[in-house]
Write an enzyme that holds these catalytic residues in place. Structure first.
Site, PDB file in Angstrom:
ATOM      1  N   LYS A 110       0.823  -1.224   0.000  1.00  0.00           N
ATOM      2  CA  LYS A 110       0.000   0.000   0.000  1.00  0.00           C
ATOM      3  C   LYS A 110       0.850   1.264   0.000  1.00  0.00           C
ATOM      4  O   LYS A 110       0.455   2.290  -0.563  1.00  0.00           O
ATOM      5  CB  LYS A 110      -0.979   0.014   1.178  1.00  0.00           C
ATOM      6  CG  LYS A 110      -0.341  -0.189   2.543  1.00  0.00           C
ATOM      7  CD  LYS A 110      -0.317  -1.634   2.930  1.00  0.00           C
ATOM      8  CE  LYS A 110       0.560  -1.900   4.138  1.00  0.00           C
ATOM      9  NZ  LYS A 110       0.673  -3.316   4.452  1.00  0.00           N
ATOM     10  N   GLY A 139      -6.310  -6.556   4.547  1.00  0.00           N
ATOM     11  CA  GLY A 139      -5.982  -7.989   4.595  1.00  0.00           C
ATOM     12  C   GLY A 139      -6.870  -8.850   3.723  1.00  0.00           C
ATOM     13  O   GLY A 139      -6.861  -8.738   2.499  1.00  0.00           O
ATOM     14  N   ILE A 141     -10.153  -8.921   3.360  1.00  0.00           N
ATOM     15  CA  ILE A 141     -11.463  -8.419   2.904  1.00  0.00           C
ATOM     16  C   ILE A 141     -11.369  -8.065   1.410  1.00  0.00           C
ATOM     17  O   ILE A 141     -10.508  -7.276   1.031  1.00  0.00           O
ATOM     18  CB  ILE A 141     -11.875  -7.142   3.686  1.00  0.00           C
ATOM     19  CG1 ILE A 141     -11.893  -7.408   5.191  1.00  0.00           C
ATOM     20  CG2 ILE A 141     -13.227  -6.642   3.201  1.00  0.00           C
ATOM     21  CD1 ILE A 141     -12.206  -6.161   6.023  1.00  0.00           C
ATOM     22  N   GLY A 192       3.018 -10.680  15.486  1.00  0.00           N
ATOM     23  CA  GLY A 192       3.275 -10.484  14.057  1.00  0.00           C
ATOM     24  C   GLY A 192       2.244  -9.636  13.326  1.00  0.00           C
ATOM     25  O   GLY A 192       2.203  -9.631  12.103  1.00  0.00           O
ATOM     26  N   GLU A 195       3.574  -3.736  11.848  1.00  0.00           N
ATOM     27  CA  GLU A 195       4.611  -3.564  10.847  1.00  0.00           C
ATOM     28  C   GLU A 195       5.974  -3.616  11.538  1.00  0.00           C
ATOM     29  O   GLU A 195       6.076  -3.425  12.755  1.00  0.00           O
ATOM     30  CB  GLU A 195       4.466  -2.198  10.169  1.00  0.00           C
ATOM     31  CG  GLU A 195       3.163  -1.995   9.437  1.00  0.00           C
ATOM     32  CD  GLU A 195       3.072  -2.828   8.168  1.00  0.00           C
ATOM     33  OE1 GLU A 195       3.848  -2.604   7.244  1.00  0.00           O
ATOM     34  OE2 GLU A 195       2.211  -3.713   8.108  1.00  0.00           O
ATOM     35  N   ASP A 206       0.067   3.551   8.063  1.00  0.00           N
ATOM     36  CA  ASP A 206      -0.317   2.354   7.293  1.00  0.00           C
ATOM     37  C   ASP A 206      -1.794   2.436   6.887  1.00  0.00           C
ATOM     38  O   ASP A 206      -2.154   2.191   5.731  1.00  0.00           O
ATOM     39  CB  ASP A 206      -0.057   1.110   8.166  1.00  0.00           C
ATOM     40  CG  ASP A 206      -0.614  -0.155   7.557  1.00  0.00           C
ATOM     41  OD1 ASP A 206       0.009  -0.694   6.640  1.00  0.00           O
ATOM     42  OD2 ASP A 206      -1.693  -0.597   8.004  1.00  0.00           O
ATOM     43  N   LYS A 210      -3.787   3.003   2.990  1.00  0.00           N
ATOM     44  CA  LYS A 210      -4.929   2.231   2.479  1.00  0.00           C
ATOM     45  C   LYS A 210      -6.099   3.160   2.146  1.00  0.00           C
ATOM     46  O   LYS A 210      -6.779   2.989   1.134  1.00  0.00           O
ATOM     47  CB  LYS A 210      -5.347   1.185   3.520  1.00  0.00           C
ATOM     48  CG  LYS A 210      -4.240   0.160   3.801  1.00  0.00           C
ATOM     49  CD  LYS A 210      -4.514  -0.658   5.063  1.00  0.00           C
ATOM     50  CE  LYS A 210      -3.340  -1.556   5.406  1.00  0.00           C
ATOM     51  NZ  LYS A 210      -3.418  -2.165   6.737  1.00  0.00           N
ATOM     52  N   GLY A 307      -2.012 -10.694   8.573  1.00  0.00           N
ATOM     53  CA  GLY A 307      -1.611 -12.071   8.833  1.00  0.00           C
ATOM     54  C   GLY A 307      -1.483 -12.887   7.559  1.00  0.00           C
ATOM     55  O   GLY A 307      -1.935 -12.486   6.481  1.00  0.00           O
TER      56      GLY A 307
HETATM   57  N1  HSE Z   1       0.258  -3.945  10.024  1.00  0.00           N
HETATM   58  C1  HSE Z   1      -0.989  -3.939   9.337  1.00  0.00           C
HETATM   59  C2  HSE Z   1      -2.103  -4.026  10.351  1.00  0.00           C
HETATM   60  C3  HSE Z   1      -1.166  -5.080   8.377  1.00  0.00           C
HETATM   61  O1  HSE Z   1      -1.831  -4.143  11.545  1.00  0.00           O
HETATM   62  O2  HSE Z   1      -3.245  -3.970   9.952  1.00  0.00           O
HETATM   63  C4  HSE Z   1      -0.613  -4.803   7.030  1.00  0.00           C
HETATM   64  O3  HSE Z   1      -1.080  -3.602   6.515  1.00  0.00           O
END
Ligand code: HSE
Length: 433
Positions: A110, A139, A141, A192, A195, A206, A210, A307
């Site tokens: 992104k 993710g 969706i 995990g 980022e 982030d 998006k 994930g």
């Molecule tokens: N680190 C992002 C989140 C996932 O926690 O949604 C990848 O964009």
């Protein structure tokens, strides 16, 4: 499946969580994917920083490309799956080289598209290929497909989203476990979701990447990350989360892109949403995107926002399309038809707000606060007092009536200058979505 159909040959660059997940999914669901596509999706080559790392997946039948350039120029490949990440340098050059070599690119990146999407889309068009990015937003969706195709007949007037699983997980855990921000952040990193640099998550960047892409697709405009007003969740306290809960709200990091007449407004910020709203029930690492179209009305999709499995699922959605020969311009319409929107920030909204002032408990403090609101033409819907901490301070929490957000911000600026207000007040928009 037709015997004569040649496979869709792909190269995968980057074998981290998502890249390895794509390999696993292609192996595990090979038969059904081939049946649905009418042809095989075949991994020809892979490349990653460390060849010897144990990735819990069998890579023995694939070639290792000598370099990113070699993969981008490999004439056997139809598609490059870019799972490296990063918006500049080698990743950008790799994607450009792949497009110049007439290869479609499938990516979860992104940041790259939010910063360079328009130019890359032009390059893709020039070479009659596309960049498919279902995995870049929310993710698992399938929101890109939904906006680009599912509700494509509508004039889309707004998109709201919980677009970062890490932030949503932190906010949920803080509220449910009565835990502090930093404690929950460490846990999100261990699991995990966050980022590599968690600042991208918790500062809202982030999610804003998006949102810039969602706004572009929904309104047929060029993505414009630079003009986005971005606030993350680092200033939120457990106290605000608990007070909001008592008032009937949840605090969520909400991305908003709205069309208001000829104006477009976009913002990424924590907001109070009513507990009765569907989006307030989206908890933990889940994401959700709610759209409003003139004929369809509201739609909302919810799913895991990060994930291995969910993100690989979205990569496969794009690969299946390409295997079937379905590809469209990157943002749904050709680049020469994407308009340049004059995006406005949230100060152009009218909304109700939550204001929390930490004050000295002394004569006249409430009167001083209400004077600031009055001077800025902001009317109160409710006022409550909280705490009586050991130092004698209190929290005065105000919910305003709907007013110009600019005026509310000005009022909060004046509140911060009062001698009996101890810290910079917390101001959060209320979004009745
Ligand atoms: N680190 C992002 C989140 C996932 O926690 O949604 C990848 O964009």
């Amino acid at each position: 499946m037709s015997e004569s159909q040649s496979p869709l040959n792909i190269g995968i660059a980057g074998l981290g969580t998502v890249g390895a997940g794509v390999v696993k999914m292609l192996q595990q669901n090979a038969a059904l994917i081939s049946a649905r596509c009418g042809r095989e999706i075949k991994i020809i080559s892979v490349i990653a920083g460390n060849k010897n790392k144990d990735r819990d997946v069998d890579l023995s039948t694939y070639e290792w490309a000598d370099s990113l350039t070699a993969m981008a120029q490999d004439t056997r490949l139809d598609v490059i799956v870019e799972m490296i990440g990063g918006s500049e340098g080698q990743t950008k050059e790799f994607v450009e080289e792949a497009l110049k070599n007439n290869k479609h690119v499938v990516t979860a990146n992104k940041a790259l598209l939010a910063h360079h999407g328009y130019e890359l889309a032009q390059l893709a068009e020039k070479h009659n290929v596309t960049i498919a990015f279902e995995a870049a937003i929310a993710g698992g969706i399938p929101i890109v497909k939904s906006i680009r195709e599912g509700i494509a007949g509508n004039n889309i007037t707004s998109v709201y989203g919980i677009l970062n699983g890490t932030c949503n997980y932190i906010l949920t855990e803080m509220r449910e476990g009565e835990r502090d921000f930093n404690d929950v952040l460490s846990e999100a990193q261990e699991q995990g979701y966050a980022e590599a640099d968690p600042a991208f998550d918790i500062e809202g960047i982030d999610a804003a990447h998006k949102l810039a892409l969602l706004g572009a697709m929904a309104f047929g405009v060029k993505p414009d990350f630079a003009s986005l007003d971005i606030q993350g969740i680092t200033r939120l306290t457990l106290k605000d989360i608990k007070i909001a809960d008592e008032l009937g709200y949840r605090i969520k990091l909400i991305g908003m892109a709205r069309q208001e007449g000829v104006d477009y407004i976009q913002a990424m910020a924590p907001c109070l949403v009513p507990k009765s709203s569907a989006i307030s029930g989206v908890e933990g690492v889940f994401n959700a995107v709610q759209t409003q179209g003139d004929f369809v009305d509201k739609t909302m999709m919810e799913g895991r926002g990060a994930g291995e499995g969910p993100t690989a699922s979205s990569v496969l959605s794009d690969l299946v399309d390409l295997a079937k020969g379905n590809f469209v311009p990157v943002f749904g319409v050709p680049t020469n038809q994407l308009n340049t929107a004059q995006w406005q920030g949230p100060e152009n909204l009218t909304c109700a707000c939550y204001i929390n002032c930490h004050v000295k408990d002394e004569v006249g403090v409430v009167s001083d606060i209400t004077s600031c609101l009055k001077e800025n033409n902001v009317s109160m819907d409710s006022l409550i007092q909280k705490g009586h901490e050991q130092d004698g301070s209190k929290n005065i929490v105000i919910v305003t009536h709907v007013a110009s957000y600019k005026s509310i911000k000005q009022a909060v600026g004046s509140l911060a200058n009062l001698s009996n207000v101890l810290d910079s007040p917390t101001l959060i928009r209320i979004e009745n979505i």
